[in-house]
Scaffold this active site. Structure first.
Site, PDB file in Angstrom:
ATOM      1  N   CYS A 301      30.676  17.363 -45.672  1.00 46.95           N
ATOM      2  CA  CYS A 301      31.993  16.697 -45.709  1.00 46.95           C
ATOM      3  C   CYS A 301      32.715  16.908 -47.040  1.00 46.95           C
ATOM      4  O   CYS A 301      33.888  17.307 -47.072  1.00 46.95           O
ATOM      5  CB  CYS A 301      31.835  15.215 -45.393  1.00 46.95           C
ATOM      6  SG  CYS A 301      30.876  14.268 -46.603  1.00 46.95           S
ATOM      7  N   HIS A 349      30.906   9.547 -46.927  1.00 47.73           N
ATOM      8  CA  HIS A 349      31.587  10.496 -46.042  1.00 47.73           C
ATOM      9  C   HIS A 349      33.068  10.538 -46.399  1.00 47.73           C
ATOM     10  O   HIS A 349      33.634   9.559 -46.896  1.00 47.73           O
ATOM     11  CB  HIS A 349      31.411  10.101 -44.573  1.00 47.73           C
ATOM     12  CG  HIS A 349      31.903  11.145 -43.623  1.00 47.73           C
ATOM     13  ND1 HIS A 349      31.330  12.392 -43.515  1.00 47.73           N
ATOM     14  CD2 HIS A 349      32.954  11.150 -42.751  1.00 47.73           C
ATOM     15  CE1 HIS A 349      31.973  13.100 -42.610  1.00 47.73           C
ATOM     16  NE2 HIS A 349      32.968  12.373 -42.135  1.00 47.73           N
ATOM     17  N   HIS A 361      37.477  16.793 -40.594  1.00 46.92           N
ATOM     18  CA  HIS A 361      36.266  16.531 -41.373  1.00 46.92           C
ATOM     19  C   HIS A 361      35.089  17.296 -40.804  1.00 46.92           C
ATOM     20  O   HIS A 361      35.133  17.802 -39.683  1.00 46.92           O
ATOM     21  CB  HIS A 361      35.966  15.031 -41.433  1.00 46.92           C
ATOM     22  CG  HIS A 361      35.510  14.420 -40.142  1.00 46.92           C
ATOM     23  ND1 HIS A 361      34.631  13.365 -40.067  1.00 46.92           N
ATOM     24  CD2 HIS A 361      35.827  14.703 -38.843  1.00 46.92           C
ATOM     25  CE1 HIS A 361      34.426  13.030 -38.821  1.00 46.92           C
ATOM     26  NE2 HIS A 361      35.134  13.818 -38.053  1.00 46.92           N
TER      27      HIS A 361
END
Length: 389
Positions: A301, A349, A361
């Site tokens: 990420c 994240h 993402h």
């Protein structure tokens, strides 16, 4: 007279008939099994909802461990570079010290040939602290200017070499600690991912289909929330535009750009950079998530967000923990395309906001870079929104 009849085997009567002991035991076992089956279900497997929660939790833990791995990897690389520099410097200073020692050795040999101060110079070369030796023996009074300079240089080089050696030793210790952290984080990621895969592998085909249906319902709810956010943002944008127009009309000389700035909209320079970052991110859609990866074939990420903004000319830190501090925090209702959306209390994240409640993402292992609702994992999982640059 004793009876010659054989005694009958022990047993019991069932419906008026005597049964052997073995048959009695079998009937008893059947009865007990029936009672056990009635008392508690034989299948104590977790429900699909529980499996999903466990799997999601394991993936989140793996994501957190991945960011710790990224931080340890970055620290290890920097520390190794520092160690290499210190060792190179130490080698150079050691060579300089050896050269100075040889020159002083020539000086001592010359003294030996002339029969002057042989022991003083020889003792100097073996002394731990040349300056203490000078103070105690007042040797400096008997040396020429050139000789004094040689000894001063030697003493300085000796002290600097010892300091570099100390720095190199400390840096090596820190490097060892960083390497240990790196191995620990790597092992943690692998353990969490293995546990998640085992849970999914134990599901039957029917259970996997039902789990997919649960996931689809979850995505539909996330999409609904994204649409609601998009409506709120559109309403807020109209309100700002109307306020800007009213301000411009009420006060002559007030430009639309200044009114827009006062409303909190990003400047045109940011919009241009964000557009470039988003174009890069879109080009990565379909590439696999791989923990620790920074491209070009795969990403985690924070590796994706770092690469996207780097393409726009902005250097972001490597990890989510640092990226969250690399800009201005805004509310989710004020999010603009290009902003970074961070998730979970441990900030493990991140995705790039594209507008209308959606983001790009790299979700998790086994998934691919994709567009998805910022509510993909529940509304409460959003930690913060940051506008970089």
């Amino acid at each position: 007279m004793a009876s010659h009849r054989k005694s009958r085997p022990a047993g019991s009567r069932v419906a008026g008939i005597r049964t052997p002991a073995l048959a009695t035991a079998a009937l008893t076992s059947v009865a007990l099994l029936s009672q056990t089956a009635t008392a508690a279900p034989a299948d104590d497997r977790p429900s699909l909802e529980e499996v999903q929660r466990k799997v999601d939790d394991l993936y989140r833990q793996a994501g957190s461990a991945t960011e710790k791995y990224n931080a340890a990897k970055e620290k290890t690389a920097k520390q190794r570079e520092q160690v290499d520099g210190l060792l190179d410097s130490l080698a150079a200073r050691t060579q300089e010290l050896n050269d100075a020692r040889e020159e002083l050795g020539s000086f001592a040999a010359a003294q030996y040939r002339t029969g002057t101060s042989v022991s003083d110079t020889a003792t100097l070369l073996l002394a731990d602290s040349p300056q203490d030796y000078f103070d105690q023996n007042q040797l400096m009074d008997r040396l020429t200017g050139r000789q004094k300079q040689l000894i001063d240089d030697y003493a300085t080089q000796q002290a600097e070499t010892m300091e570099k050696r100390r720095e190199a030793t400390e840096s090596l210790r820190t490097l060892t600690d960083a390497q240990t952290d790196l191995k620990t984080a790597k092992a943690t990621v692998r353990t969490k991912l293995s546990s998640a895969r085992r849970l999914l592998a134990d599901l039957t085909a029917e259970e996997q289909a039902r789990l997919a249906a649960i996931e689809k319902k979850k995505q539909e709810e996330a999409a609904r929330k994204a649409e609601e956010l998009a409506r709120q943002q559109a309403a807020e944008q109209r309100r700002q535009e109307e306020a800007a127009a009213a301000a411009q009309e009420a006060a002559s000389g007030t430009t639309s750009s200044s009114a827009s700035s006062s409303s909190g909209s990003p400047d045109p320079g940011y919009a241009t950079a964000a557009e470039k970052a988003l174009a890069f991110a879109r080009a990565q859609i379909g590439k696999p998530y791989v923990w620790g990866a920074t491209g070009p074939g795969s990403y985690d990420c924070s590796g994706l967000t770092q690469a996207a903004w780097k393409d726009a000319g902005v250097d972001l830190p490597r990890t989510t923990y640092d990226q969250v501090n690399a800009g201005t925090t805004v509310s989710i209702s004020a999010a603009r395309p290009g902003d970074l959306v961070f998730f979970y209390d441990d900030i493990s994240h991140v995705g790039i906001y594209i507008g209308d409640g959606m983001m790009i993402h790299a979700p998790k292992p086994g998934a691919y870079v994709r567009e998805e609702s910022v509510y993909y994992d529940g509304e409460s999982s959003i930690h913060s929104v940051v506008r970089p640059a």
